[in-house]
Design an enzyme around this catalytic site. Structure first.
Site, PDB file in Angstrom:
ATOM      1  N   ASP A  45     -63.373  -3.674-103.694  1.00  0.00           N
ATOM      2  CA  ASP A  45     -62.868  -2.445-103.069  1.00  0.00           C
ATOM      3  C   ASP A  45     -63.149  -2.388-101.568  1.00  0.00           C
ATOM      4  OD1 ASP A  45     -62.268  -1.725-105.713  1.00  0.00           O
ATOM      5  OD2 ASP A  45     -64.192  -0.727-105.965  1.00  0.00           O
ATOM      6  N   GLU A 218     -53.964   4.099-107.240  1.00  0.00           N
ATOM      7  CA  GLU A 218     -55.305   4.388-106.727  1.00  0.00           C
ATOM      8  C   GLU A 218     -55.527   3.706-105.385  1.00  0.00           C
ATOM      9  OE1 GLU A 218     -57.809   2.930-109.829  1.00  0.00           O
ATOM     10  OE2 GLU A 218     -57.188   0.849-109.574  1.00  0.00           O
TER      11      GLU A 218
END
Length: 581
Positions: A45, A218
């Site tokens: 991420d 997302e």
């Protein structure tokens, strides 16, 4: 005449060879290229921001402490960790959380001299912001954003002085049409007073085409270029169907129109038996260099078989971005994400002291007064249970009652496994007094998936023992362990320092011990390494390797001292890349 012709032919052949070499991938592995991943191992991420000529990058840390590692670079290739954003217990409460809970998908931004990090603390508070004027810290305590209901928030600062938070949230009216139906929402953010303004608005419902039932939209980011606001997000979940999509609008609040050739990054269409696969690409962030180039950082995995087994977690890769007809395309010149690209047009920076790419050997001798930034603990420490001064030049762990099966802070100091093939070893001085006292080296993926090699007592004798975790039975709160292998130490071996080593090679692990450095004795080979893979264990983290000490539920005053910890990575893929950064 024949001699002259022969010389001319050879000269022409030499020129052709030089032209081929100068334009071949093999020749390109020099100072003009870099190696992927730029951060190998469990660094998922990624989020990036540029401030002048400086670049800063952060990553998810889940239930490891300290939280959110932050790196600095001048060239996007060589990264040095300058700290951890959440490095104080009052900033980060991870008590009782599983290894793959905690901090999800942080995003970093900079505005008017202040750095902002926004993230989600799963299961223990929700979304929050911390700030700093120096990215190396200290960072503030969290300001909680209760109105932001969801995950993966990021902050966008517009040119008019306003700021906005975009994030992943529930389906409209919390009534999903299918499993994985989510939305991307936006809400104005008053950064001066650290609070949201007004009500959130849905920007994306489901994904770029809800008729196809896209899942898990997302990791949103907004960028502004040439009068357009670009909204980029991930689709498809973080496994093999991961992808990155892009939409744009003339108004920051929408309506956002998707790019007709989405996704702009994916590997999901490629065969899973391809050579040296890079898979699960997505959760990207874009950055424009001071020279006008655009680059993307994103997570990806390196499975070692066609069943998608990988032990080292989701890693950070770098690839060029090409703008075509007003849309950014990641890795536009290739179908497969590459292990090597031409470097960004930036002055090459020095390699970091702590190696972060390619094959390397790194040994920690614990000579500093504190643990270097890359070391990890599980969950928030509430007491001082380790020492770097007793004796000096070593790491001493108190034997706490908690084990790796418990969702507690425990005596475990670890680093990331960063290679498919390699080893980790240590030297330990430890005298167990009972069968419940155990200390050694562990390979940890989750509370239910780990191996531990160490010294303990069995039937009144000192032994070297290899443990494998087992899932809790029925309603049991904690898992247990089973003994895979055990060796009674001889009379001459007892009381001496013990050397322990784990060697890993894809889905195979071997465990060794010795009382003489370098004189390794095999305790157990052909141990199932897929047990530590994400495919088997689930979750979002990668394997960590480190020093472990426990009294397994009983009180103890014993301690274990580790002289050093050595890590070696030797992935074959890097032998084919001759990059000199």
């Amino acid at each position: 005449m024949n001699l002259r012709t022969n010389i001319l032919q050879k000269a022409l052949l030499l020129v052709c060879c030089l032209f081929y070499l100068c334009n071949s991938p093999a020749f390109a592995q020099n100072g003009d290229t870099f190696q992927n991943p730029i951060l190998p191992g469990f660094y998922p991420d990624p989020s990036i921001t540029r401030v002048g000529d400086d670049y800063y990058m952060i990553h998810s840390s889940f239930s490891f402490f300290p939280g959110v590692p932050i790196f600095h670079s001048k060239d996007l290739v060589n990264w040095t960790q300058i700290g951890n954003i959440l490095d104080r217990p009052e900033q980060l409460d991870l008590d009782g959380l599983g290894a793959s809970r905690g901090i999800f998908a942080p995003a970093i931004s900079h505005h008017d001299g202040t750095f902002y990090m926004i993230s989600t603390l799963i299961d223990n508070g929700g979304n929050f912001v911390v700030t700093a004027t120096d990215p190396a810290g200290p960072w503030s305590n969290p300001t909680w954003l209760r109105e932001v209901s969801g995950i993966d928030p990021s902050i966008f600062f517009d040119e008019d002085g306003k700021a906005y938070i975009t994030y992943n949230s529930e389906a409209p009216d919390n009534k999903p049409l299918y499993d994985g139906h989510r939305t991307i929402r936006i809400i104005e953010f008053d950064y001066k007073n650290m609070k949201t303004v007004g009500s959130p608005k849905i920007l994306v419902n489901g994904g770029v085409d809800i008729s196809k039932k896209p899942v898990w939209i997302e990791g949103p980011h907004i960028y502004k270029k040439d009068g357009y606001y670009y909204l980029m997000a991930a689709e498809g979940g973080t496994s093999v169907n991961h992808s990155e999509v892009i939409l744009r609008s003339r108004d920051v609040m929408g309506e956002y129109v998707p790019y007709e050739n989405n996704p702009i990054l994916t590997q999901r269409h490629l065969p899973n038996d391809r050579k040296n696969p890079i898979s699960a690409t997505g959760h990207a962030d874009l950055v424009e260099t001071q020279n006008g180039e655009w680059w993307a950082i994103f997570l990806a995995t390196r499975p070692y078989d066609k069943e998608d087994h990988y032990n080292i977690g989701r890693e950070t890769f770098l690839a060029p971005v090409t703008w075509k007809d007003g849309w950014p395309i990641i890795n536009a010149d290739f179908e497969e994400v590459q292990y090597s690209y031409k470097r960004p047009n930036l002055p090459a920076a020095e390699k970091p002291k702590f190696p972060l790419s390619g094959n390397f050997v790194q040994q920690e001798d614990f000579k500093e007064g504190k643990l270097p930034f890359y070391w990890l603990l599980l969950r928030t420490p509430r007491a001082q249970w380790y020492s770097l001064s007793e004796p000096a030049g070593s790491l001493t762990l108190n034997l706490q009652s908690a084990t790796l099966s418990d969702k507690k802070n425990l005596s475990f100091v670890a680093r990331r496994q960063q290679h498919v093939t390699g080893s980790a070893s240590t030297k330990i001085s430890f005298k167990p007094t009972s069968a419940n006292e155990f200390a050694g080296i562990a390979a940890f993926q989750s509370e239910n998936n780990y191996y531990a090699l160490g010294k303990t007592m069995s039937n009144g004798k000192e032994v070297v023992q290899l443990l494998k975790s087992e899932k809790p039975a029925g309603g049991s709160a904690n898992g247990t362990t089973t003994v895979l292998a055990e060796k009674v130490l001889s009379r001459s071996e007892r009381g001496k320092p013990l050397y322990l080593k784990t060697e890993f090679d894809k889905g195979n692990i071997s465990f060794y011990y010795s009382t003489k450095e370098g004189d390794w004795k095999l305790l157990q080979d052909n141990v199932d390494g897929t047990f530590l893979s994400t495919r088997v264990s689930g979750g979002f983290v990668g394997t960590t390797l480190g020093m472990y000490a426990t009294s397994q539920g009983k009180p103890s005053k014993s301690k274990a001292t580790f002289d050093w910890f050595k890590y070696e990575g030797k992935d074959p893929i890097y032998d084919t890349l001759s990059t000199k950064k």
